[in-house]
Design a protein around this motif. Structure first.
Motif, PDB file in Angstrom:
ATOM      1  N   GLU A  25       0.924  -1.295  -0.002  1.00 43.76           N
ATOM      2  CA  GLU A  25       0.278  -0.082   0.062  1.00 43.76           C
ATOM      3  C   GLU A  25       0.680   1.308   0.076  1.00 43.76           C
ATOM      4  OE1 GLU A  25      -2.855  -0.255   3.340  1.00 43.76           O
ATOM      5  OE2 GLU A  25      -4.030  -1.985   2.259  1.00 43.76           O
ATOM      6  N   TRP A  26       1.920   1.440   0.834  1.00 46.69           N
ATOM      7  CA  TRP A  26       2.692   2.453   0.742  1.00 46.69           C
ATOM      8  C   TRP A  26       3.429   2.547  -0.473  1.00 46.69           C
ATOM      9  CZ3 TRP A  26       2.667   6.491   3.422  1.00 46.69           C
ATOM     10  CH2 TRP A  26       2.364   6.697   4.747  1.00 46.69           C
ATOM     11  N   ASP A  29       1.256   4.222  -2.751  1.00 49.91           N
ATOM     12  CA  ASP A  29       1.059   5.422  -2.433  1.00 49.91           C
ATOM     13  C   ASP A  29       2.033   6.528  -2.744  1.00 49.91           C
ATOM     14  OD1 ASP A  29      -1.389   5.142  -1.114  1.00 49.91           O
ATOM     15  OD2 ASP A  29      -0.712   5.689   0.993  1.00 49.91           O
ATOM     16  N   TYR A  32       1.991   7.132  -6.361  1.00 50.74           N
ATOM     17  CA  TYR A  32       0.878   8.014  -6.635  1.00 50.74           C
ATOM     18  C   TYR A  32       1.385   9.655  -5.978  1.00 50.74           C
ATOM     19  CZ  TYR A  32      -3.785  10.081  -6.599  1.00 50.74           C
ATOM     20  OH  TYR A  32      -4.975  10.891  -6.722  1.00 50.74           O
ATOM     21  N   TYR A  33       2.202   9.685  -5.223  1.00 54.55           N
ATOM     22  CA  TYR A  33       2.602  10.813  -4.722  1.00 54.55           C
ATOM     23  C   TYR A  33       3.434  11.873  -5.671  1.00 54.55           C
ATOM     24  CZ  TYR A  33       6.663  13.528  -2.365  1.00 54.55           C
ATOM     25  OH  TYR A  33       7.536  14.452  -2.068  1.00 54.55           O
ATOM     26  N   SER A 359      -4.845  13.816  -1.623  1.00 53.64           N
ATOM     27  CA  SER A 359      -4.569  12.946  -0.470  1.00 53.64           C
ATOM     28  C   SER A 359      -4.080  11.609  -1.208  1.00 53.64           C
ATOM     29  CB  SER A 359      -5.819  12.591   0.202  1.00 53.64           C
ATOM     30  OG  SER A 359      -6.284  13.652   0.812  1.00 53.64           O
ATOM     31  N   LEU A 360      -3.118  10.818  -0.401  1.00 55.68           N
ATOM     32  CA  LEU A 360      -2.644   9.584  -1.147  1.00 55.68           C
ATOM     33  C   LEU A 360      -3.750   8.647  -0.871  1.00 55.68           C
ATOM     34  CD1 LEU A 360       1.128   9.475   0.288  1.00 55.68           C
ATOM     35  CD2 LEU A 360      -0.229  10.664  -1.814  1.00 55.68           C
ATOM     36  N   ASN A 362      -4.454   5.219  -0.148  1.00 60.10           N
ATOM     37  CA  ASN A 362      -4.280   4.264   1.125  1.00 60.10           C
ATOM     38  C   ASN A 362      -3.992   4.957   2.338  1.00 60.10           C
ATOM     39  OD1 ASN A 362      -4.558   1.890  -0.585  1.00 60.10           O
ATOM     40  ND2 ASN A 362      -2.347   2.246  -1.338  1.00 60.10           N
ATOM     41  N   SER A 363      -3.096   5.543   2.632  1.00 66.52           N
ATOM     42  CA  SER A 363      -2.715   6.174   3.877  1.00 66.52           C
ATOM     43  C   SER A 363      -3.640   7.641   4.089  1.00 66.52           C
ATOM     44  CB  SER A 363      -1.293   6.567   4.175  1.00 66.52           C
ATOM     45  OG  SER A 363      -1.071   7.532   3.118  1.00 66.52           O
ATOM     46  N   LYS A 364      -4.090   8.200   3.202  1.00 69.59           N
ATOM     47  CA  LYS A 364      -4.951   9.326   2.968  1.00 69.59           C
ATOM     48  C   LYS A 364      -3.973  10.648   3.654  1.00 69.59           C
ATOM     49  CE  LYS A 364      -8.402   6.702   1.987  1.00 69.59           C
ATOM     50  NZ  LYS A 364      -8.734   6.718   0.529  1.00 69.59           N
TER      51      LYS A 364
END
Length: 420
Positions: A25-26, A29, A32-33, A359-360, A362-364
């Motif tokens: 998930e990270w 993220d 995506y970031y 917002s990312l 998974n972690s939001k």
């Protein structure tokens, strides 16, 4: 025995599976970031090269298994700071706005390297004004340097001094940097004027709990200027002195547009009725908003013929004059012929601004970025430079002396004497 062994193996396997899922998930993220910043930022690679950012991203992905969630967040803060923080792009950051954080119940201020307490719970008020020496036995200079590298919203040394003093009190950041292990009982050591060290144990609290604490604070004040009793907005009000010859506008935050219109009309009517001559606009500690609302105020003020537009208009600024407030300070200098008095602003006149956010998945985790490039002056400078420079000094703060406002009122009185 066999049952215990099976349980241990199951726990280990299941734990590894959870870590693997979390790592996956990270990675999503972080990918995506970078992708989203490239799409949305006006010019992401204005300071850092794409190869350098790629390298930072890959290094973070490789060491994910050795980091906990908040350490990963801190790494993203550090990487994002390299993208723009301190280099004219304070709006590209990881601000932690949507995270559940705990902070220590003190406020710090950096007086050219001396980091002192300017707010603390009344139970520990004997430490008000003392220099912070260490946290958990680690020298404050070392902590400051570590936190400085990841502090959001820094554009120059002045915003770095302001913001770092705030973020170094977030217990989750201190834990992630291995400065503390226990946020329940953290040792803060202070040094008094005689060089004697004393320590206290402080606990970190969430936002609601912090708001319920009774504090002892140091602040600069002026006995002749107080908010009117009927002030509707504690961050936007005006008062008068010198038999209404001088108008003081406290402008600490931007209200809705209709409220700014009504406020500006009230000031205009007061000046017209009293033939006021001197104007002070206080933009200190204004963290920004929409600078077009500030132009509403200036458009009304500019029609007041009784004001001495040749000499007696002043705008007060300091390191906490950010974003739109910094822009309005420069515009008021141009439109209202104002003198800028105080400290260099924490925001730069030329640089990447106008905040967007996403917002990312998974972690939001919230990420902010710059949408526009502004150039408000011909030459580049770190912060808007005051016409009359008056730095923040501990001796003034200790004695509740507003040296900036004192200078302005003295200058006004000198002009009035000369005129008479």
């Amino acid at each position: 025995m066999k049952h215990i062994i099976v349980s241990i193996i199951y726990s280990l396997v299941f734990g590894c599976f959870c870590n693997a899922q979390n790592r996956k998930e990270w990675i999503e993220d972080i990918t995506y970031y970078q992708k989203t910043l490239e799409e949305k930022h006006i010019n992401l690679y204005h300071t850092i090269s794409k190869n350098e950012l790629n390298s930072e991203i890959e290094n973070l992905k490789h060491k994910l298994s050795s980091l906990n969630d908040f350490q990963i967040i801190v790494e993203l803060m550090r990487i994002t700071q390299k993208v723009g923080g301190g280099k004219g792009d304070g709006h590209t950051s990881v601000p932690l706005w949507n995270r559940e954080l705990t902070r220590y119940p003190i406020e710090l201020f950096n007086y050219d390297g001396d980091i002192r307490v300017i707010s603390i719970p009344k139970a520990h008020q004997q430490f008000l004004g003392k220099k912070l020496k260490s946290i958990n036995g680690i020298p404050v200079e070392d902590i400051y340097k570590k936190v400085l590298k990841l502090t959001p919203f820094t554009e120059n040394k002045y915003s770095a001094m302001d913001r770092t003093c705030s973020y170094m009190l977030v217990s989750e950041i201190l834990k992630a940097l291995n400065i503390i292990t226990n946020s329940e009982q953290t040792a803060f050591t202070f040094t008094d004027a005689q060089g004697i060290d004393k320590s206290i144990k402080l606990k970190s609290y969430n936002k609601d709990a912090l708001a319920s604490i009774s504090y002892e604070k140091l602040k600069y004040t002026h006995p002749n200027i107080t908010p009117p009793q009927d002030a509707k907005n504690k961050n936007l009000w005006f008062s008068s002195l010198n038999d209404s010859k001088t108008i003081y506008i406290n402008f600490k935050a931007y209200p809705p547009e209709d409220e700014m219109n009504n406020f500006s009309k009230q000031i205009y009517q007061f000046i017209e009725e009293n033939k006021s001559e001197h104007l002070i606009i206080d933009l200190r500690d204004n963290y920004g908003g929409d600078f077009f609302k500030g132009l509403i105020l200036s458009s009304y003020l500019n029609t007041c013929d009784s004001i001495n537009w040749n000499a007696n208009v002043y705008v007060l600024i300091n390191r906490k004059t950010y974003s739109a407030a910094m822009v309005n300070a420069m515009q008021f200098k141009q439109i209202l012929n104002a003198k800028l008095v105080g400290e260099t602003t924490g925001a730069n006149p030329n640089g990447y601004q106008d905040l967007g956010q996403f917002s990312l998945p998974n972690s939001k985790l919230l990420i902010t970025y710059s949408k526009r490039l502004f150039r408000f002056q011909e030459t580049k400078s770190n912060g808007v430079q005051p016409d009359i420079a008056i730095s923040s000094k501990w001796t003034n703060q200790k004695n509740s002396i507003d040296a900036v406002l004192n200078w302005v009122l003295k200058d006004i009185s000198n002009v009035d004497v000369t005129k008479d």
